[in-house]
Design a protein around this motif. Structure first.
Motif, mmCIF file in Angstrom:
data_model
loop_
_atom_site.group_PDB
_atom_site.id
_atom_site.type_symbol
_atom_site.label_atom_id
_atom_site.label_comp_id
_atom_site.label_asym_id
_atom_site.label_seq_id
_atom_site.Cartn_x
_atom_site.Cartn_y
_atom_site.Cartn_z
ATOM 1 N N ASN A 178 52.866 35.062 46.543
ATOM 2 C CA ASN A 178 52.431 36.344 47.108
ATOM 3 C C ASN A 178 53.515 37.423 47.076
ATOM 4 O OD1 ASN A 178 49.601 36.529 48.219
ATOM 5 N ND2 ASN A 178 50.202 34.492 48.883
ATOM 6 N N VAL A 179 54.706 37.051 46.642
ATOM 7 C CA VAL A 179 55.778 38.054 46.556
ATOM 8 C C VAL A 179 55.433 39.066 45.462
ATOM 9 C CG1 VAL A 179 58.218 38.407 45.936
ATOM 10 C CG2 VAL A 179 57.573 36.479 47.393
ATOM 11 N N ASP A 180 55.598 40.343 45.767
ATOM 12 C CA ASP A 180 55.407 41.389 44.760
ATOM 13 C C ASP A 180 56.650 41.395 43.867
ATOM 14 O OD1 ASP A 180 55.360 43.775 43.285
ATOM 15 O OD2 ASP A 180 54.131 44.754 44.817
ATOM 16 N N LEU A 181 56.447 41.059 42.601
ATOM 17 C CA LEU A 181 57.577 40.854 41.688
ATOM 18 C C LEU A 181 58.047 42.132 40.990
ATOM 19 C CD1 LEU A 181 56.583 37.417 40.117
ATOM 20 C CD2 LEU A 181 58.265 37.871 41.909
ATOM 21 N N THR A 182 57.476 43.258 41.339
ATOM 22 C CA THR A 182 57.878 44.516 40.688
ATOM 23 C C THR A 182 59.408 44.714 40.663
ATOM 24 O OG1 THR A 182 55.791 45.468 41.454
ATOM 25 C CG2 THR A 182 57.440 47.008 40.595
ATOM 26 N N PRO A 183 60.111 44.482 41.784
ATOM 27 C CA PRO A 183 61.564 44.736 41.759
ATOM 28 C C PRO A 183 62.363 43.817 40.822
ATOM 29 C CG PRO A 183 60.745 44.577 44.014
ATOM 30 C CD PRO A 183 59.647 44.093 43.123
ATOM 31 N N VAL A 184 61.804 42.668 40.463
ATOM 32 C CA VAL A 184 62.562 41.779 39.571
ATOM 33 C C VAL A 184 62.093 41.879 38.111
ATOM 34 C CG1 VAL A 184 63.326 40.182 41.363
ATOM 35 C CG2 VAL A 184 61.188 39.705 40.132
ATOM 36 N N PHE A 185 61.188 42.774 37.846
ATOM 37 C CA PHE A 185 60.770 43.013 36.461
ATOM 38 C C PHE A 185 60.976 44.476 36.060
ATOM 39 C CE2 PHE A 185 58.545 38.928 36.871
ATOM 40 C CZ PHE A 185 58.670 38.396 35.597
ATOM 41 N N GLU A 208 47.710 42.374 31.516
ATOM 42 C CA GLU A 208 47.474 40.965 31.168
ATOM 43 C C GLU A 208 48.386 40.053 31.985
ATOM 44 O OE1 GLU A 208 45.275 39.205 29.314
ATOM 45 O OE2 GLU A 208 44.319 41.171 29.459
ATOM 46 N N VAL A 209 49.640 40.431 32.077
ATOM 47 C CA VAL A 209 50.616 39.634 32.828
ATOM 48 C C VAL A 209 50.209 39.566 34.301
ATOM 49 C CG1 VAL A 209 53.051 39.470 33.523
ATOM 50 C CG2 VAL A 209 52.469 40.245 31.223
ATOM 51 N N THR A 210 49.739 40.681 34.822
ATOM 52 C CA THR A 210 49.296 40.731 36.219
ATOM 53 C C THR A 210 48.129 39.775 36.447
ATOM 54 O OG1 THR A 210 50.047 43.012 36.378
ATOM 55 C CG2 THR A 210 48.497 42.283 38.057
ATOM 56 N N LYS A 211 47.233 39.691 35.474
ATOM 57 C CA LYS A 211 46.107 38.745 35.590
ATOM 58 C C LYS A 211 46.627 37.309 35.671
ATOM 59 C CE LYS A 211 42.695 41.265 32.986
ATOM 60 N NZ LYS A 211 42.182 41.377 31.628
ATOM 61 N N LYS A 212 47.635 37.019 34.859
ATOM 62 C CA LYS A 212 48.195 35.665 34.877
ATOM 63 C C LYS A 212 48.901 35.390 36.202
ATOM 64 C CE LYS A 212 48.484 35.192 29.879
ATOM 65 N NZ LYS A 212 47.405 34.194 29.757
ATOM 66 N N ASP A 213 49.556 36.404 36.727
ATOM 67 C CA ASP A 213 50.208 36.241 38.028
ATOM 68 C C ASP A 213 49.153 36.074 39.124
ATOM 69 O OD1 ASP A 213 52.702 36.213 39.610
ATOM 70 O OD2 ASP A 213 51.848 38.013 40.512
ATOM 71 N N ASP A 214 48.023 36.752 38.984
ATOM 72 C CA ASP A 214 46.935 36.579 39.953
ATOM 73 C C ASP A 214 46.389 35.143 39.898
ATOM 74 O OD1 ASP A 214 47.185 39.207 40.683
ATOM 75 O OD2 ASP A 214 45.444 39.924 39.562
ATOM 76 N N ALA A 215 46.338 34.577 38.689
ATOM 77 C CA ALA A 215 45.866 33.193 38.532
ATOM 78 C C ALA A 215 46.835 32.230 39.215
ATOM 79 C CB ALA A 215 45.723 32.849 37.051
ATOM 80 N N PHE A 216 48.129 32.511 39.097
ATOM 81 C CA PHE A 216 49.153 31.707 39.770
ATOM 82 C C PHE A 216 48.967 31.799 41.290
ATOM 83 C CE2 PHE A 216 53.692 32.049 41.455
ATOM 84 C CZ PHE A 216 53.852 30.686 41.620
ATOM 85 N N GLU A 217 48.710 33.015 41.762
ATOM 86 C CA GLU A 217 48.519 33.230 43.193
ATOM 87 C C GLU A 217 47.301 32.430 43.703
ATOM 88 O OE1 GLU A 217 49.131 37.436 44.084
ATOM 89 O OE2 GLU A 217 47.817 37.178 45.821
ATOM 90 N N ALA A 218 46.221 32.452 42.942
ATOM 91 C CA ALA A 218 45.007 31.724 43.340
ATOM 92 C C ALA A 218 45.260 30.217 43.339
ATOM 93 C CB ALA A 218 43.858 32.075 42.400
ATOM 94 N N ALA A 219 45.977 29.736 42.325
ATOM 95 C CA ALA A 219 46.267 28.303 42.233
ATOM 96 C C ALA A 219 47.205 27.866 43.358
ATOM 97 C CB ALA A 219 46.875 27.980 40.865
ATOM 98 N N ALA A 220 48.119 28.741 43.744
ATOM 99 C CA ALA A 220 49.048 28.410 44.832
ATOM 100 C C ALA A 220 48.315 28.370 46.172
ATOM 101 C CB ALA A 220 50.196 29.428 44.864
ATOM 102 N N LYS A 221 47.373 29.279 46.345
ATOM 103 C CA LYS A 221 46.555 29.284 47.569
ATOM 104 C C LYS A 221 45.750 27.977 47.642
ATOM 105 C CE LYS A 221 43.190 32.121 50.009
ATOM 106 N NZ LYS A 221 42.290 33.266 49.981
ATOM 107 N N ALA A 222 45.224 27.568 46.505
ATOM 108 C CA ALA A 222 44.406 26.350 46.460
ATOM 109 C C ALA A 222 45.252 25.106 46.728
ATOM 110 C CB ALA A 222 43.707 26.243 45.100
ATOM 111 N N ILE A 223 46.465 25.068 46.211
ATOM 112 C CA ILE A 223 47.296 23.871 46.441
ATOM 113 C C ILE A 223 47.740 23.821 47.910
ATOM 114 C CG2 ILE A 223 49.670 24.619 45.874
ATOM 115 C CD1 ILE A 223 49.936 22.039 44.223
ATOM 116 N N ALA A 224 47.941 24.976 48.511
ATOM 117 C CA ALA A 224 48.321 24.991 49.932
ATOM 118 C C ALA A 224 47.176 24.431 50.788
ATOM 119 C CB ALA A 224 48.688 26.411 50.371
#
Ligand code: ASC
Length: 167
Positions: A86-93, A118-134
């Motif tokens: 859920n961290v907004d990665l804008t500052p590190v990119f 496109e990259v944001t969509k992939k990051d959203d998929a990571f976020e959804a998968a992380a929510k599901a694993i939690a």
């Protein structure tokens, strides 16, 4: 007098052409070198993904049966992953931190900045998968296994497209 002037002009002209050549010679990688702020962003980015891997590793081990299932441990690592995702990665990119600009310091391909939606969509998929694993982690190994697989796929989705194989 005249010849002295001509000679002086010639020396200046040669000097100018030499320094122009040197400037051209050093204009390649040197001009693309990242600033200190860009280097810090790269380091923070790599640290962030190390945190992700450090928390995912024990979950993979439990899911695979390489480590015994431990509910508290699984919950801790999975909830860390959810927070991290859920961290907004804008500052590190920031711009200029791709592996052309900072060769040897990052595997992030320049394509990332050309294809940010496109990259944001992939990051959203990571976020959804992380929510599901939690949500799955406290429920035992059988719940953890598919959630871990899905999370790994979301990591891979970005790596395949946007990460160089080597430095
Ligand atoms: C990990 C790790 C990754 C991902 C990836 C999944 O544990 O460090 O980069 O999983 O290999 O495909």
């Amino acid at each position: 007098m005249l010849s002295t002037l001509i000679r002086a002009a010639a020396i200046v002209a040669i000097g100018a052409s030499v320094s122009t050549t040197l400037m051209i010679a050093s204009a390649g990688p040197a001009s693309a070198a990242p600033t200190e702020a860009q280097k810090q962003a790269i380091q923070a980015r790599r640290g962030y993904y190390r945190m992700v891997a450090l928390n995912f590793g024990p979950l993979v081990a439990m899911a695979k049966g390489e480590a015994p299932f431990d509910k508290d441990k699984a919950s801790l690592h999975a909830s860390n992953l959810e927070l991290l995702a859920n961290v907004d990665l804008t500052p590190v990119f920031p711009e200029g931190t791709d592996n052309d600009a900072a060769f040897g310091e990052t595997r992030a391909l320049a394509k990332i900045w050309a294809e940010l939606p496109e990259v944001t969509k992939k990051d959203d998929a990571f976020e959804a998968a992380a929510k599901a694993i939690a949500a799955a982690a406290p429920n035992g190994r059988d719940a953890l296994r598919p959630a871990g697989g899905a999370l790994g796929q979301s990591c891979k989705g970005c790596h395949d497209a946007y990460r160089a194989k080597d430095f």
